[in-house]
Design an enzyme around this catalytic site. Sequence first.
Site, PDB file in Angstrom:
ATOM      1  N   ASP A  47       0.815  -1.056   0.027  1.00  0.00           N
ATOM      2  CA  ASP A  47      -0.189  -0.133  -0.003  1.00  0.00           C
ATOM      3  C   ASP A  47       0.918   1.292   0.058  1.00  0.00           C
ATOM      4  OD1 ASP A  47      -2.166  -1.791   0.457  1.00  0.00           O
ATOM      5  OD2 ASP A  47      -2.101  -1.716   2.510  1.00  0.00           O
ATOM      6  N   GLU A 222     -11.328  -1.020  -4.433  1.00  0.00           N
ATOM      7  CA  GLU A 222     -10.896  -0.231  -3.386  1.00  0.00           C
ATOM      8  C   GLU A 222      -9.907   0.484  -3.711  1.00  0.00           C
ATOM      9  OE1 GLU A 222      -9.548  -3.430  -0.764  1.00  0.00           O
ATOM     10  OE2 GLU A 222      -8.217  -4.342  -2.360  1.00  0.00           O
ATOM     11  N   GLU A 340      23.782   6.801   5.427  1.00  0.00           N
ATOM     12  CA  GLU A 340      23.279   5.882   6.332  1.00  0.00           C
ATOM     13  C   GLU A 340      23.256   4.576   5.688  1.00  0.00           C
ATOM     14  OE1 GLU A 340      22.150   6.599   9.589  1.00  0.00           O
ATOM     15  OE2 GLU A 340      22.969   8.373   8.868  1.00  0.00           O
ATOM     16  N   GLU A 342      21.468   2.021   6.101  1.00  0.00           N
ATOM     17  CA  GLU A 342      19.931   1.518   5.776  1.00  0.00           C
ATOM     18  C   GLU A 342      19.530   2.171   4.549  1.00  0.00           C
ATOM     19  OE1 GLU A 342      19.189   4.854   8.725  1.00  0.00           O
ATOM     20  OE2 GLU A 342      20.779   3.241   8.278  1.00  0.00           O
TER      21      GLU A 342
END
Length: 461
Positions: A47, A222, A340, A342
């Site tokens: 999502d 949806e 970083e 990550e």
Amino acid sequence: MTGFNAPWALSRLSVALQVLLLLSPLFNIFQVVKADNPFVQTIYTADPAPVEYNGRLYVFTSHDEDGSRDFVMKDWRAYSTIDMANWQDHGSVASLQTFSWANANAWAGQVIPRNGKFYFYVPVRANSGRMAVGVGVADNILGPYRDAIGRPLVENNEFDPTVYIDDGGQAYMFWGNPNLWYVRLNQDMISYSGGINQVSVTTAGFGARRSGTNSRPTAYEEGPWVYKRNGLYYMIYAANCCSEDIRYATGPSITGPWTYRGLIMATEGASFTNHPGIIDYKNNSYFFYHNGALPGGSGYTRSVAVERFVYNADGTIPQLRMTTAGPPQIEPVNPYVQQEAEMMAWASGVETEVCSEGGMAVSYIDNGDYIKVKGVAFGDGAKSFTARVASNTTGGKIELRLGSATGTLVGTCNVSGTGGWSTWATVTCGVSGATGTQDLFLRFTGGSGSLFNFNWWRFDQ
């Protein structure tokens, strides 16, 4: 996020999962070499909701728990990029615990800035047992978000909100499965005026239902996503079920009337749901979606992905396919400033966790794991490499390789034990042969078990 489980869909999903498990070793080989889509590999995400803020593109996602056989979703995550190839993991920004009146279903949400604050509209299951939409608010785009009103904003057992601030400052929130609803949000973004309005979902506006799916009269299912571009309003949505595809409508105003325009992305991949998000960023247009492309992926363990596209001259959207390549990188990474750990284009084996020094760190690093950083601009050449690490064992090594995880070795940094997983130390090693703009692979080697945690890195000339 779909809210029901058709038995035939689950049967098909079971077969698809068995096939995926049989083929997963082949998929792993392919992804190690080629893939930068899905762009999050450390957890399952779904999502995607993109938003630009201060020149950076943020994507907020829901989070499928590992091994799920249903929609087991407890928090929302955030990722960001400036180059569309390398994404920084910002961890969890809100969870079910943010809303004391909710107990499950941390599904598809969207963040929007206004009034110097950031508002996060999220669907959750209220303690009443009905689906509702709550509002989180934060002073920072990355949160932490807190409950803005202490109760649902709307509660009609439907879900998947999308928010847009129209010309003149009027904000709207649309949501719904199986219907489509909207409210006019007040300036405070946490209340609304004029009641709840139902959109007339017709075949002229949203297309006819695909043959063989459930018995709703139109294609709308949806996950609405609403925005305006060049004077035209767009309503993107997940259509049909199950499996879903992505379709869209356009209109002269944000409340319509809507005219059906067609298919954007056909049913593909291992997930029987999909969820759209579209944004323009740095003079390019991007379409976000989710699939089940990672090992173990399914309709309940999904992954977010993105494609670049170009609108047709009349403003219509071309049909898109899922790819493993993803969009091209739009600017290189500067290795001579602190980056970083990550922040990555691809990862193999590692996970991320909250870092005791702030932000996130790469963790659960085992022998043979690696991180790929795409398009690193070394220029005339780097001379040394520095990393911030912590280890409660004897540590390991960081191999600096170019082009692939087994590519040219330009340096090796030894990481010794530091006395704890949160006892941080800085290590430096020499570098030779890192020139030009190349993909950097940080490959980790050592003994068995977790080797060390990794906070940040930097090259020096």
